[in-house]
Design an enzyme around this catalytic site. Structure first.
Site, PDB file in Angstrom:
ATOM      1  CG  HIS A  44      -4.327   4.625   0.472  1.00  0.00           C
ATOM      2  ND1 HIS A  44      -4.009   5.729  -0.282  1.00  0.00           N
ATOM      3  CD2 HIS A  44      -4.329   3.583  -0.379  1.00  0.00           C
ATOM      4  CE1 HIS A  44      -3.798   5.351  -1.536  1.00  0.00           C
ATOM      5  NE2 HIS A  44      -3.990   4.045  -1.617  1.00  0.00           N
ATOM      6  CG  ASP A  46      -6.136   1.593  -3.556  1.00  0.00           C
ATOM      7  OD1 ASP A  46      -6.139   2.658  -4.193  1.00  0.00           O
ATOM      8  OD2 ASP A  46      -5.140   1.172  -2.934  1.00  0.00           O
ATOM      9  CD  GLU A 152      -2.048   4.912  -4.360  1.00  0.00           C
ATOM     10  OE1 GLU A 152      -1.200   4.320  -3.672  1.00  0.00           O
ATOM     11  OE2 GLU A 152      -3.151   4.419  -4.665  1.00  0.00           O
ATOM     12  CG  HIS A 179       1.332   4.492  -7.696  1.00  0.00           C
ATOM     13  ND1 HIS A 179       1.383   3.336  -8.437  1.00  0.00           N
ATOM     14  CD2 HIS A 179       0.783   4.149  -6.509  1.00  0.00           C
ATOM     15  CE1 HIS A 179       0.877   2.340  -7.726  1.00  0.00           C
ATOM     16  NE2 HIS A 179       0.513   2.802  -6.550  1.00  0.00           N
ATOM     17  CG  HIS A 220       3.461   5.084  -3.514  1.00  0.00           C
ATOM     18  ND1 HIS A 220       3.852   3.847  -3.963  1.00  0.00           N
ATOM     19  CD2 HIS A 220       2.159   4.962  -3.135  1.00  0.00           C
ATOM     20  CE1 HIS A 220       2.829   3.006  -3.870  1.00  0.00           C
ATOM     21  NE2 HIS A 220       1.798   3.657  -3.354  1.00  0.00           N
ATOM     22  CG  HIS A 241      -0.670   3.960   1.492  1.00  0.00           C
ATOM     23  ND1 HIS A 241      -0.660   5.199   0.911  1.00  0.00           N
ATOM     24  CD2 HIS A 241      -0.482   3.069   0.472  1.00  0.00           C
ATOM     25  CE1 HIS A 241      -0.473   5.074  -0.393  1.00  0.00           C
ATOM     26  NE2 HIS A 241      -0.345   3.804  -0.687  1.00  0.00           N
ATOM     27  CG  ASP A 350      -2.713   0.171   0.120  1.00  0.00           C
ATOM     28  OD1 ASP A 350      -3.570   0.700  -0.598  1.00  0.00           O
ATOM     29  OD2 ASP A 350      -1.655  -0.300  -0.333  1.00  0.00           O
TER      30      ASP A 350
END
Length: 410
Positions: A44, A46, A152, A179, A220, A241, A350
């Site tokens: 993961h 972003d 995600e 999420h 999540h 993650h 992450d």
């Protein structure tokens, strides 16, 4: 050590690299040799969201061949540091805010998938799109970084299995079921439950992901949603993650009983670097800072500058504890190995989804330091390779095999 691109020798980067503490040379050499054989796979990152948030998806504004830590706030990802970190494969998250729904969500996720495709096209000497486990291995052997797409949040599909199928066709190889907010068919970890797991449509989503060969990601989601996904899925699932709740009592982390269910499912938890999921002082600071931001936003609902100034003033008297370190990430790996076994551990940093990384894991160049720490703790070379990438490759191959089996049925 594998050959690196010529721009790694650039003076701009040299100063920052020389300032980085390097692990002991013999152990670093062991890790280097292991990662030439097996791709290090991060679950993961972003970065795609940073392009959207900062520059409206204008790729020219972030040159990945240069040190991106110069940005304010800094970025933790660029090609030189990915190479130093021996990253063999990266799941690029195509995150969109959970406040977007239906058509707006679908449009936004397609735009973020487009960012990943354009990044791969922009840096063809270093990145290549990967769609299968075999692609990852082939691209790694070609000395490139296999680039995969992870969605995600199930809000991205706008409650449509057709959209799910088309995102898979565009390269998405996992989807996190939620999420931070509940959706119409699944509960998130960070809101009061609506469904106590998955609705019948949510179960249908999981089955369709199995049929496609898309990994079911249960980071999540609520504990009940974790259990429901593990019950319904015919393929191994992942946490892209997350970390261990026994060591840090954050609802985003995974309790021991579910780690045991994950082992029975033959899935993988990709241990994250997010400080508030690693150490209690960081978790408590996150709770307090979120409450202060919420208070300031209610006080100044139309004045973003006032909210920012107020939060900076609050930080002066409530300093960030910066408690989490590389050793804490290794502690979570230790715990998961004890509860679920080493075959069920991966890495999901992450990066670009949080600020102030754990000390010793300052950016994407630092993965070898984590693996050296595991060597020092007595992990075997085979175990290091499993954690680095072999476990995730096994899970992805199992998902592909499940999809082939399901699609071959009359």
């Amino acid at each position: 050590m594998r050959a690196l691109p010529s721009w790694l020798a650039a003076p701009l980067l040299a100063a920052s690299l020389s300032a980085q503490p390097m692990p002991d040379a013999p152990q670093y050499k062991i890790v280097d040799d292991l990662l030439r054989e097996v791709p290090l796979i991060d679950g993961h990152n972003d970065l795609a969201w940073q392009y959207r948030k900062r520059f409206s998806n204008d790729l020219s504004q972030i040159d990945l061949t240069r040190d991106t830590s110069r940005f304010t706030p800094p970025l933790y990802t660029d090609l030189p540091r990915l190479r130093l970190g021996h990253v063999g494969a990266q799941f690029w998250s195509v995150y969109i805010p959970p406040t977007l729904t239906n058509g707006d969500a679908v449009k936004a996720v397609l735009e973020q998938i487009d960012v990943v495709h354009r990044l791969v096209a922009r840096y063809p000497a270093d990145l290549e799109l990967a769609l299968t486990a075999d692609d990852i291995v082939r691209i790694h052997h070609a000395d490139k970084i296999a680039s995969l797409i992870g969605m995600e949040g199930g809000h991205s599909i706008g409650n449509s299995l057709a959209v799910l199928r088309q995102t898979y066709a565009l390269g998405a190889r996992y989807m996190t079921l939620t999420h931070t907010k509940n959706i119409e068919w699944a509960d998130a970890a960070t809101e009061p439950p609506l469904h106590h797991g998955l609705t019948p449509f949510g179960e249908e989503v999981v089955r369709e992901m199995n049929r496609l060969g898309m990994l079911v990601d249960i980071s999540h989601v609520s504990d009940d949603t974790m259990r429901a996904a593990l019950r319904v899925s015919k393929a191994p699932v992942i946490f892209s993650h997350s970390s261990a709740r026994a060591l840090c009592h954050h609802v985003r982390d995974v309790p021991d009983d579910i780690l045991q269910l994950l082992a029975a499912n033959d899935g993988v938890i990709m241990v994250t670097f997010v400080p508030e999921y690693l150490e209690e002082p960081d978790r408590l600071d996150s709770v307090a800072s979120d409450a202060e931001k919420e208070r300031l936003e209610k006080l100044h609902p139309t004045d973003e500058a006032a909210v920012h100034a107020g939060f900076l003033a609050w930080r002066q008297t409530h300093p960030d504890p910066r408690a989490a370190t590389l050793a804490d990430v290794a502690n979570h790996i230790d715990h998961i190995r004890q509860v679920a076994g080493v075959n069920h551990i991966g890495i999901g940093s992450d990066f670009e989804g949080f600020s102030n990384p754990p000390r010793g894991l300052d950016d994407v160049s630092c993965y070898p330091a984590l693996l050296v720490e595991l060597l020092k703790r007595g992990y075997s070379e085979e175990e290091i390779q499993k954690i680095a990438g072999l476990n995730l490759l096994r899970v992805l191959r199992a998902a592909e095999k499940t999809a082939a089996s399901l699609s071959s049925r009359p």
